[in-house]
Design a protein around this motif. Sequence first.
Motif, mmCIF file in Angstrom:
data_model
loop_
_atom_site.group_PDB
_atom_site.id
_atom_site.type_symbol
_atom_site.label_atom_id
_atom_site.label_comp_id
_atom_site.label_asym_id
_atom_site.label_seq_id
_atom_site.Cartn_x
_atom_site.Cartn_y
_atom_site.Cartn_z
ATOM 1 N N ALA A 328 0.809 -1.223 0.000
ATOM 2 C CA ALA A 328 0.000 0.000 0.000
ATOM 3 C C ALA A 328 0.841 1.273 0.000
ATOM 4 C CB ALA A 328 -0.948 0.007 1.205
ATOM 5 N N TRP A 329 2.094 1.173 0.438
ATOM 6 C CA TRP A 329 2.965 2.340 0.428
ATOM 7 C C TRP A 329 3.135 2.918 -0.967
ATOM 8 C CZ3 TRP A 329 4.538 5.219 4.323
ATOM 9 C CH2 TRP A 329 4.463 4.678 5.607
ATOM 10 N N ARG A 330 2.921 2.099 -1.998
ATOM 11 C CA ARG A 330 3.123 2.575 -3.370
ATOM 12 C C ARG A 330 2.000 3.496 -3.843
ATOM 13 N NH1 ARG A 330 4.823 -2.992 -6.586
ATOM 14 N NH2 ARG A 330 6.617 -3.571 -5.292
ATOM 15 N N ILE A 331 0.855 3.464 -3.149
ATOM 16 C CA ILE A 331 -0.274 4.299 -3.585
ATOM 17 C C ILE A 331 0.047 5.762 -3.277
ATOM 18 C CG2 ILE A 331 -2.751 4.722 -3.374
ATOM 19 C CD1 ILE A 331 -3.065 1.885 -2.323
ATOM 20 N N PRO A 332 -0.103 6.664 -4.235
ATOM 21 C CA PRO A 332 0.169 8.084 -3.983
ATOM 22 C C PRO A 332 -0.658 8.618 -2.813
ATOM 23 C CG PRO A 332 -0.076 7.693 -6.333
ATOM 24 C CD PRO A 332 -0.479 6.423 -5.649
ATOM 25 N N SER A 333 -0.017 9.367 -1.939
ATOM 26 C CA SER A 333 -0.666 9.863 -0.724
ATOM 27 C C SER A 333 -1.902 10.698 -1.024
ATOM 28 C CB SER A 333 0.331 10.681 0.100
ATOM 29 O OG SER A 333 1.357 9.858 0.591
ATOM 30 N N GLU A 334 -1.810 11.527 -2.038
ATOM 31 C CA GLU A 334 -2.945 12.387 -2.375
ATOM 32 C C GLU A 334 -4.177 11.563 -2.729
ATOM 33 O OE1 GLU A 334 -4.161 15.971 -5.508
ATOM 34 O OE2 GLU A 334 -2.216 14.970 -5.658
ATOM 35 N N GLU A 335 -3.972 10.434 -3.396
ATOM 36 C CA GLU A 335 -5.110 9.604 -3.788
ATOM 37 C C GLU A 335 -5.692 8.855 -2.596
ATOM 38 O OE1 GLU A 335 -4.961 7.543 -7.584
ATOM 39 O OE2 GLU A 335 -3.066 8.549 -8.041
ATOM 40 N N VAL A 336 -4.828 8.465 -1.652
ATOM 41 C CA VAL A 336 -5.327 7.853 -0.409
ATOM 42 C C VAL A 336 -6.201 8.850 0.339
ATOM 43 C CG1 VAL A 336 -4.660 6.951 1.861
ATOM 44 C CG2 VAL A 336 -3.405 6.225 -0.177
ATOM 45 N N TRP A 337 -5.709 10.082 0.450
ATOM 46 C CA TRP A 337 -6.468 11.103 1.168
ATOM 47 C C TRP A 337 -7.784 11.401 0.461
ATOM 48 C CZ3 TRP A 337 -6.915 12.728 5.783
ATOM 49 C CH2 TRP A 337 -7.621 13.901 6.057
ATOM 50 N N ASN A 338 -7.759 11.506 -0.848
ATOM 51 C CA ASN A 338 -8.987 11.803 -1.584
ATOM 52 C C ASN A 338 -10.030 10.692 -1.418
ATOM 53 O OD1 ASN A 338 -7.957 14.221 -2.490
ATOM 54 N ND2 ASN A 338 -7.266 13.415 -4.473
ATOM 55 N N ALA A 339 -9.564 9.438 -1.381
ATOM 56 C CA ALA A 339 -10.493 8.322 -1.170
ATOM 57 C C ALA A 339 -11.116 8.416 0.216
ATOM 58 C CB ALA A 339 -9.763 6.986 -1.335
ATOM 59 N N HIS A 340 -10.308 8.812 1.215
ATOM 60 C CA HIS A 340 -10.844 8.967 2.573
ATOM 61 C C HIS A 340 -11.833 10.130 2.638
ATOM 62 C CE1 HIS A 340 -11.180 9.129 6.884
ATOM 63 N NE2 HIS A 340 -10.758 10.378 6.889
ATOM 64 N N VAL A 341 -11.490 11.231 2.006
ATOM 65 C CA VAL A 341 -12.387 12.394 2.017
ATOM 66 C C VAL A 341 -13.743 12.035 1.414
ATOM 67 C CG1 VAL A 341 -12.756 14.671 0.980
ATOM 68 C CG2 VAL A 341 -10.560 14.124 2.048
ATOM 69 N N GLU A 342 -13.725 11.245 0.356
ATOM 70 C CA GLU A 342 -14.983 10.825 -0.266
ATOM 71 C C GLU A 342 -15.810 9.958 0.689
ATOM 72 O OE1 GLU A 342 -16.475 8.156 -4.093
ATOM 73 O OE2 GLU A 342 -14.513 9.159 -4.194
ATOM 74 N N ALA A 343 -15.137 9.000 1.372
ATOM 75 C CA ALA A 343 -15.843 8.145 2.338
ATOM 76 C C ALA A 343 -16.356 8.959 3.521
ATOM 77 C CB ALA A 343 -14.913 7.030 2.818
ATOM 78 N N LYS A 344 -15.562 9.925 3.962
ATOM 79 C CA LYS A 344 -15.974 10.761 5.098
ATOM 80 C C LYS A 344 -17.168 11.635 4.730
ATOM 81 C CE LYS A 344 -14.098 13.926 8.583
ATOM 82 N NZ LYS A 344 -12.885 14.628 9.073
ATOM 83 N N LYS A 345 -17.134 12.204 3.538
ATOM 84 C CA LYS A 345 -18.268 13.027 3.098
ATOM 85 C C LYS A 345 -19.551 12.194 3.038
ATOM 86 C CE LYS A 345 -19.650 16.242 -0.581
ATOM 87 N NZ LYS A 345 -21.027 15.729 -0.723
ATOM 88 N N HIS A 346 -19.426 10.968 2.559
ATOM 89 C CA HIS A 346 -20.577 10.061 2.486
ATOM 90 C C HIS A 346 -21.141 9.816 3.882
ATOM 91 C CE1 HIS A 346 -23.130 7.009 0.767
ATOM 92 N NE2 HIS A 346 -22.599 6.052 1.502
ATOM 93 N N LEU A 347 -20.264 9.620 4.871
ATOM 94 C CA LEU A 347 -20.704 9.399 6.252
ATOM 95 C C LEU A 347 -21.338 10.655 6.839
ATOM 96 C CD1 LEU A 347 -20.798 7.861 8.996
ATOM 97 C CD2 LEU A 347 -18.475 8.710 9.395
#
Length: 564
Positions: A328-347
């Motif tokens: 998972a370290w290979r995933i760009p940090s910005e994309e990890v954060w954006n995926a979390h922001v999307e899940a958080k907004k949904h919640l």
Amino acid sequence: MVVEEFLKEGRIAYFSMEIGIRPEMHTYSGGLGILAGDTLKSAADLRIPMVGITLIHRMGYFKQELDPFGRQIEHPDPWDIEKYLSKLDVKVEVMIEGKPVYVTAWLYVIESITGGKVPVLFLDTDIPENTSEDRTITHFLYGGDLQYRLKQEIILGIGGVRILDNLGFQINKYHMNEGHSSFLTLELLNKFKKPIEEVWSEDLVWDIDKVKDVCVFTTHTPVEAGHDRFPYELVQKMLGEPVPLWLIKKLAGDGMLNMTLLGFNLSEFINGVSKKHEEVSEKMFPGYEIHAITNGVHTYTWVSESFKKLYSKYHFGWANEPEIFVRAWRIPSEEVWNAHVEAKKHLIDYVNRITAANLNYDTFTIGFARRVTPYKRADLLFLDPDRLAMIGEGRIQIIYAGKAHPQDEGGKKIIQKIFEVKERMKDRLKIVYIPNYDMEMAMKLVAGVDIWLNNPLKPYEASGTSGMKAAHNGVPNLSVLDGWWIEGWIEGYTGWAIGGMDETSDTRRDVEDIYYKLSNEILPLFYENRSNWINIMKSAIAMNAYYFNTHRMIRLYVTEAYIR
């Protein structure tokens, strides 16, 4: 879908009082049932020949209503059985109180995208052949009194084996997921009974070794009161003596019939659900060899849509090979954060819609959701609410969810206390309690919060799986060092520990630790060092999600328990 296609090979029969497969089927109350459903989903993914056996629970566990003061009101929670299950042409009888109770079954098939399938049988006594009282035996999950509970466990264990036999299943192993189904061992004792002419004593007709050879037992309960016990007078009234009473007492204890002991004494393989739980169980049951197979969660079920897209982009095959998450370290940090922001907004949108809590997208959000009972200490965070407000005013919002068992007055009072603090602190802290916690709500919570809080009294957390679900979505844990978290915790990398490695909890020290770490480590990192915060999110995925999944878990059951 017909059951005949599952009769061509030997299978492992997985017995559980509750099996949670999908939110619309109200056949679970919490962790035990969700774990059972996740286990069978992984078996389907990996094409492991299993069959699940449970009760149909027509009226569910209960639907939770909370009044403005946090007082819990329970309602029946029926569901549309015929929409999801197929009725099977099968009927067996089980003797209860000296009369036959007839049992039928419904079929649900878990189908994996890999092509694997696992049938799940839901036992049902609500048929015209039974009395009105007996028709309700399979209505309520964990409802009724001790007599009702005993009837259910007779149906699950004895009725379950008879249904499997009647349908023509070839069973290689019987896996008891907790002691609720331990009566299946009595049915097997009769099934494997030696002819009297082959032994020199009538006592030797009971082939205990043969029963042990086909039985596996998983205990989930480090709390003494959590192991089902029934007075022998009640057992004889309800069940009679399917095998001689002296034999039952030899296997299940002299004073009361202990369902865990019955399962232990007739199983070749016994395990706890974390390494720590293995130690605790061996102290509770000295003299038994207890192994450890740490729980997991079904990866594809518990990963949010935004992270599914992200993982599919960078980790092809992740759903059926979650060990890939170690990269998972290979995933760009910005994309990890954006995926979390999307899940958080949904919640947050969901919570605001159903509660009008006016939570914010950018505020650090703590999640706490599980069964509410005193040892889980849902109110620990509020031991000093004014201090918490000083730490978190304008910087923290807290989402709670969870049901208290209808007979757990202590748990109900904790919910009321949280409501009292919520009202008192409303101008300083945003606190919301979402009613009727279920699987669908859990999917939103574990993905959308910024940190997952878990602070039970030690050593009462056998494993815990909600934190594993959070880790699958890059959400770090803040938890006591008990259950799975001892194995998954790396301080400041996968999350944070509450308290130390002591065998028991110190409430004052635990809450001081929570306040200190929130104030001095967690909040500064979240608000002032976002890059390092995202690195912790990646660590949670790479070091926790890659291991704490039911694919790894079920493979261990196969190699350590099923093919011994």
